[in-house]
Scaffold this motif. Structure first.
Motif, PDB file in Angstrom:
ATOM      1  N   ALA A 130       0.822  -0.998  -0.211  1.00 29.37           N
ATOM      2  CA  ALA A 130      -0.093  -0.149   0.421  1.00 29.37           C
ATOM      3  C   ALA A 130       0.982   1.171   0.171  1.00 29.37           C
ATOM      4  CB  ALA A 130      -0.727   0.140   0.956  1.00 29.37           C
ATOM      5  N   LYS A 131       0.192   1.986  -1.035  1.00 32.33           N
ATOM      6  CA  LYS A 131       0.722   3.947  -0.610  1.00 32.33           C
ATOM      7  C   LYS A 131       0.175   4.369  -0.128  1.00 32.33           C
ATOM      8  CE  LYS A 131       3.992   1.357  -3.281  1.00 32.33           C
ATOM      9  NZ  LYS A 131       4.967   0.118  -2.696  1.00 32.33           N
ATOM     10  N   VAL A 132       0.832   5.301   0.765  1.00 34.37           N
ATOM     11  CA  VAL A 132       0.051   6.735   1.913  1.00 34.37           C
ATOM     12  C   VAL A 132       0.535   7.343   1.475  1.00 34.37           C
ATOM     13  CG1 VAL A 132      -1.877   6.990   3.367  1.00 34.37           C
ATOM     14  CG2 VAL A 132      -1.005   4.760   2.848  1.00 34.37           C
ATOM     15  N   LEU A 133       0.199   8.843   0.961  1.00 34.65           N
ATOM     16  CA  LEU A 133       1.016   9.817   0.359  1.00 34.65           C
ATOM     17  C   LEU A 133       0.098  11.045   0.292  1.00 34.65           C
ATOM     18  CD1 LEU A 133       1.898   8.127  -3.371  1.00 34.65           C
ATOM     19  CD2 LEU A 133       3.115   7.806  -1.034  1.00 34.65           C
ATOM     20  N   VAL A 150      -3.484   5.676  -1.751  1.00 35.87           N
ATOM     21  CA  VAL A 150      -4.193   6.012  -0.860  1.00 35.87           C
ATOM     22  C   VAL A 150      -4.024   7.877  -0.847  1.00 35.87           C
ATOM     23  CG1 VAL A 150      -5.538   6.799   1.895  1.00 35.87           C
ATOM     24  CG2 VAL A 150      -5.229   4.604   0.725  1.00 35.87           C
ATOM     25  N   LEU A 151      -4.550   8.650  -1.279  1.00 33.98           N
ATOM     26  CA  LEU A 151      -4.087   9.991  -1.633  1.00 33.98           C
ATOM     27  C   LEU A 151      -5.470  11.162  -1.055  1.00 33.98           C
ATOM     28  CD1 LEU A 151      -3.706  10.035  -5.414  1.00 33.98           C
ATOM     29  CD2 LEU A 151      -1.961   9.473  -3.357  1.00 33.98           C
ATOM     30  N   THR A 159     -12.273   0.910   6.329  1.00 34.94           N
ATOM     31  CA  THR A 159     -11.623  -0.320   4.990  1.00 34.94           C
ATOM     32  C   THR A 159     -11.277   0.670   3.585  1.00 34.94           C
ATOM     33  OG1 THR A 159     -12.078  -2.355   6.215  1.00 34.94           O
ATOM     34  CG2 THR A 159     -11.433  -2.516   3.699  1.00 34.94           C
ATOM     35  N   VAL A 160     -10.265   0.409   3.348  1.00 40.54           N
ATOM     36  CA  VAL A 160      -9.979   1.125   1.337  1.00 40.54           C
ATOM     37  C   VAL A 160      -9.293   0.116   0.754  1.00 40.54           C
ATOM     38  CG1 VAL A 160     -10.751   3.827   2.494  1.00 40.54           C
ATOM     39  CG2 VAL A 160      -8.156   2.502   2.679  1.00 40.54           C
TER      40      VAL A 160
END
Ligand SMILES: CC(C)(COP(=O)(O)OP(=O)(O)OC[C@H]1O[C@@H](n2cnc3c(N)ncnc32)[C@H](O)[C@@H]1OP(=O)(O)O)[C@@H](O)C(=O)NCCC(=O)NCCS
Length: 250
Positions: A130-133, A150-151, A159-160
């Protein structure tokens, strides 16, 4: 520090059914080594010994494959499973009881200054890849799916999932949002449009029929009035005829 280290070990047992003994966990879990290195690096960072802090974090990265910036603030019982490829940015804040898998990035978008990395609440799971930026918040008790990008903010208890890739530029030119939306096929909208068209056609046909019926009705009424006038005239003529015949007979 020691109690924090103990709770870090406990977190491994709480989250990884494969963990067998304390000895094994302490010597073989690179996620655990990374968090311990980080706690030391963060101690130096808070006292503004930035270079030593960076040396420790880069040594940790070399050994574990996990890069945690010494500035990141991490809560208790943080558990990184497998670990390789994890990157945690400088202004990240992570709550308690967070679980994270390999390949996770808690990073910036490159557009923000100052606080530019996510704030992760407590009891959050961030799945593999997962990338949470960005500098938004991931609410408590939330779960981020594997390979999600996730932006924007994640509300608590959510839950995403899903990598959100879409065309934003073509040949160096921004794609108009409305035009882009138009190009996305939507079968439900297509069916609704067809139904609306059929309803409009039926409405028009019904209006034409109504006009014709009204015309016929008006003609009928005119004929009825004409017939009534003729009938009255005929009656009057007949009565006058009878009257004249009677007068003659007298
Ligand atoms: C995000 C996650 C925790 C959600 O689990 P969950 O709450 O049980 O969700 P569900 O399995 O009920 O899935 C709900 C929906 O999201 C979809 N979904 C779940 N995870 C997804 C993902 N990573 N990417 C895209 N869609 C996903 C499901 O297909 C389902 O869609 P549908 O309703 O259209 O069928 C889980 O799917 C996940 O990604 N786990 C990965 C954990 C991990 O990294 N493990 C590595 C161990 S080494």
């Amino acid at each position: 520090m020691l109690s924090s280290m103990k709770s870090d070990v406990r977190a491994v047992f709480d989250n990884d059914p494969a963990a067998r003994s304390v000895f094994e966990v302490v010597f073989t879990y690179s996620g655990l080594h990374a968090i311990w290195f980080h706690r030391i690096a963060h101690w130096f960072y808070r006292r503004k010994w930035y270079t030593i802090a960076r040396i420790i974090s880069q040594t940790s990265r070399f050994i574990t494959g996990i890069e945690i910036h010494p500035g990141a603030r991490i809560g208790r019982r943080f558990f990184i499973d497998h670990g390789m490829g994890v990157v945690i940015g400088e202004t990240c804040e992570i709550g308690d009881d967070v679980v994270m898998y390999h390949g996770v990035t808690l990073g910036g978008t490159g557009k923000e200054r100052g606080k530019r990395h996510p704030t992760v609440g407590s009891n959050v799971v961030i799945s593999a890849g997962a990338k949470v930026l960005g500098s938004f918040t991931v609410g408590d008790n939330s779960r981020i799916g594997a390979n999600a990008v996730v932006l924007s903010e994640v509300p608590p208890n959510s839950t995403v999932v899903g990598p959100k890739a879409r065309i934003v530029k073509m040949d160096g030119v921004r794609v108009d949002k409305l035009d882009h939306a138009k190009n996305v096929p939507d079968p439900v909208v297509d069916i609704m449009r067809q139904m609306q068209q059929q309803i409009d056609e039926l409405k028009e046909a019904w209006a034409q029929e109504k006009t014709q019926v009204n015309g016929l009705k008006a003609t009928l009424e005119q004929e009825r009035d004409r017939y009534a006038v003729l009938l009255t005239k005929l009656k009057e003529e007949r009565v006058a005829g009878f009257q004249a015949a009677l007068d003659e007979a007298k």
